[in-house]
Motif scaffolding. Structure first.
Motif, PDB file in Angstrom:
ATOM      1  N   GLN A   1       0.814  -1.206   0.000  1.00  0.00           N
ATOM      2  CA  GLN A   1       0.000   0.000   0.000  1.00  0.00           C
ATOM      3  C   GLN A   1       0.856   1.268   0.000  1.00  0.00           C
ATOM      4  OE1 GLN A   1      -3.626   0.018  -0.151  1.00  0.00           O
ATOM      5  NE2 GLN A   1      -3.015  -2.023  -0.842  1.00  0.00           N
ATOM      6  N   SER A   2       2.037   1.198   0.593  1.00  0.00           N
ATOM      7  CA  SER A   2       2.957   2.343   0.564  1.00  0.00           C
ATOM      8  C   SER A   2       3.434   2.613  -0.854  1.00  0.00           C
ATOM      9  CB  SER A   2       4.157   2.096   1.485  1.00  0.00           C
ATOM     10  OG  SER A   2       3.771   2.064   2.833  1.00  0.00           O
ATOM     11  N   LEU A   3       3.704   1.548  -1.599  1.00  0.00           N
ATOM     12  CA  LEU A   3       4.103   1.715  -2.997  1.00  0.00           C
ATOM     13  C   LEU A   3       2.959   2.323  -3.807  1.00  0.00           C
ATOM     14  CD1 LEU A   3       6.051  -1.628  -3.576  1.00  0.00           C
ATOM     15  CD2 LEU A   3       7.019   0.659  -3.422  1.00  0.00           C
ATOM     16  N   LEU A   4       1.739   1.869  -3.530  1.00  0.00           N
ATOM     17  CA  LEU A   4       0.567   2.434  -4.198  1.00  0.00           C
ATOM     18  C   LEU A   4       0.402   3.911  -3.824  1.00  0.00           C
ATOM     19  CD1 LEU A   4      -2.104   2.158  -5.810  1.00  0.00           C
ATOM     20  CD2 LEU A   4      -3.188   1.410  -3.669  1.00  0.00           C
ATOM     21  N   PHE A   5       0.545   4.217  -2.546  1.00  0.00           N
ATOM     22  CA  PHE A   5       0.418   5.582  -2.047  1.00  0.00           C
ATOM     23  C   PHE A   5       1.442   6.488  -2.719  1.00  0.00           C
ATOM     24  CE2 PHE A   5       0.637   9.145   0.773  1.00  0.00           C
ATOM     25  CZ  PHE A   5      -0.561   9.202   1.470  1.00  0.00           C
TER      26      PHE A   5
ATOM     27  N   ARG B   1      -3.706   4.856   7.610  1.00  0.00           N
ATOM     28  CA  ARG B   1      -2.598   4.715   8.565  1.00  0.00           C
ATOM     29  C   ARG B   1      -1.308   5.299   7.989  1.00  0.00           C
ATOM     30  NH1 ARG B   1      -1.513  -1.065   9.772  1.00  0.00           N
ATOM     31  NH2 ARG B   1      -0.140  -0.213  11.360  1.00  0.00           N
ATOM     32  N   ILE B   2      -1.060   5.016   6.719  1.00  0.00           N
ATOM     33  CA  ILE B   2       0.145   5.548   6.078  1.00  0.00           C
ATOM     34  C   ILE B   2       0.073   7.073   6.026  1.00  0.00           C
ATOM     35  CG2 ILE B   2       1.454   5.655   3.917  1.00  0.00           C
ATOM     36  CD1 ILE B   2       0.471   2.747   3.394  1.00  0.00           C
ATOM     37  N   ALA B   3      -1.095   7.590   5.621  1.00  0.00           N
ATOM     38  CA  ALA B   3      -1.254   9.048   5.555  1.00  0.00           C
ATOM     39  C   ALA B   3      -1.098   9.678   6.931  1.00  0.00           C
ATOM     40  CB  ALA B   3      -2.629   9.392   4.966  1.00  0.00           C
TER      41      ALA B   3
END
Length: 443
Positions: free
Chosen positions: A95-99, A240-242
């Motif tokens: 998801q970090s790569l997607l973000f 969560r990443i944001a």
């Protein structure tokens, strides 16, 4: 890939050096990468050199965004790995790569739209504007590739692996030395691209870095065998990443705010003072280089230890990095004090500029030890998933306190430039003392 370190059991001083040293070496070559770009732009002419300087605000937004996502990814991954949650780590990584990909595309699109107006606002017109846009449009075209290497490095750093990124930065520096003249002057049958060639060389290096870092990150437990469905947007994980990335990115942006504030006060004392602070801060940054790797060390060690439920180890990691960083910068401060005049003369022969810079570096020699205390505490707080601390500290240190302190010392008390120089010292040490008190309470 080399055997990963155990961030929850290995001796912390051993881990600090194993993680921090490769990162510090890599960041030195990253700094030299930018020096090469500046030198090459200078060979093309003043207009090209000015184009690189004028593009800095927009470029820095891309960098700050990548840095924020990177710090957030490291914190979440390290916590997951420390807790033994490989499935969670896998999800955070994908998801970090997607973000980062989405953010990179969005930044590029917005950048292309606002760049002409922004640069006109900064004084670029006619041929000058064309040169700036020739550089920045290429950089924006590769926006995703500036973010992806940072995210892939953050995934590796979460398990203590920093030598891969070091190797990329060294190889990237060497490639940039070759690519810049080839692309800007058109050697080997290629068309001469001028300043756009410098930008393309940078993008190509970042693309190569993304491939190289992926080849290592994809072999980790959480990166191996990722499927297309792993990149399907997951709202909870993206939030969560944001939540970790946005405060960290905004904290990075306060640095640009701080540069503006210092420049605004210094400009009242003439262009020589502005030139002096520009040179002196670069000298300061070079001296700080050995301590930069401690940020990666404390973030990854604290992150995994926090995830594993080891509060004593979290505290030990924070204190060890603070002591090492402050100790290194006490030595660095002595060298700056001793060699400040000689260091200034490496960059200019203007005696007025040298005098102002020598004064700045005198105050800086007493300030240097405060920086690792501040940085280590901010990254340690990120490691326990408290990113807002860094943002508030950034607002205090880069804007709120400087405006009040600089004005009081420089103008109200008539200290002149010394008011700015000693103001920087006072602001940073007050922040460092607060960081020590805060860290002692939270860790």
């Amino acid at each position: 890939m080399k055997q990963p370190l155990s961030l929850t059991t290995d001796p912390i001083p051993h881990l600090v050096w194993r993680i921090a040293l490769p990162m510090s070496v890599g960041m030195f070559f990253n700094t030299m990468f930018n020096v090469v770009d500046t030198l090459c732009a200078g060979w093309l002419g003043t207009e090209s050199l000015a184009a690189l300087s004028l593009s800095f605000p927009l470029y820095f937004v891309v960098f700050a965004t990548g840095s924020g996502i990177s710090q957030g990814t490291t914190a979440l991954l390290a916590n997951a790995l420390g807790a033994g949650g490989k499935a969670e780590a896998r999800q955070v990584f994908a998801q970090s790569l997607l973000f980062a990909t989405t953010a990179g595309l969005l930044l590029s699109s917005i950048g292309w739209l606002v760049a002409p107006s922004l640069f006109r606002l900064l004084g670029a017109e006619g041929a000058y504007l064309h040169t700036v846009l020739a550089y920045m449009n290429v950089i924006l075209g590769g926006g995703v590739f500036f973010l992806l290497p940072m995210i892939l490095n953050s995934a590796l750093s979460a398990q203590g692996t920093t030598w891969v990124y070091r190797n990329f930065l060294i190889a990237g520096f060497a490639a940039n030395v070759v690519l810049n003249p080839v692309l800007m002057w058109g050697w080997g049958g290629l068309p001469a691209m001028g300043v756009a060639g410098i930008a393309l060389a940078t993008v190509l290096v970042q693309m190569g870095g993304a491939v190289f870092l992926w080849s290592h990150a994809s072999r980790t437990d959480f990166g191996h065998g990722l499927k297309l469905h792993d990149f399907r947007p997951d709202a909870r994980t993206l939030r969560r990443i944001a939540g970790q990335a946005v405060p960290a990115a905004l904290n990075m942006l306060t640095i640009a705010m701080g540069v503006f504030v210092i420049t605004w006060f210094v400009k009242h004392f003439g262009k020589e003072a502005v030139a002096a602070v520009g040179i002196a801060t670069r000298i300061e940054q070079i001296v700080l280089m050995p301590a930069i790797g401690l940020n990666a060390a404390v973030l990854s060690i604290v992150g995994q230890s926090h995830g594993a439920g080891l509060p004593q180890r979290v505290r030990e990691a924070w204190m060890t990095n603070v002591k090492i960083g402050a100790g290194l910068m006490l030595v660095g401060g002595f060298l700056v004090w001793l060699l400040r005049g000689y260091a200034m003369r490496l960059f200019t022969q203007d005696e007025i500029v040298i005098g102002h810079g020598r004064d700045y570096l005198l105050a800086a020699s007493l300030t240097l030890a405060a920086y690792p205390i501040l940085f280590v505490t901010v990254f340690a707080m990120q490691g326990i998933k408290r990113p807002s601390y860094g943002l508030w500290m950034g607002i205090y240190r880069q804007f709120a306190a400087p405006v009040l302190v600089f004005h009081t010392l420089a103008f109200a008390l008539s200290w002149g430039l010394w008011g700015v120089w000693w103001g920087i010292c006072i602001v940073n040490w007050s922040g460092a003392l607060f960081a020590l008190a805060w860290g002692a309470k939270k860790f």
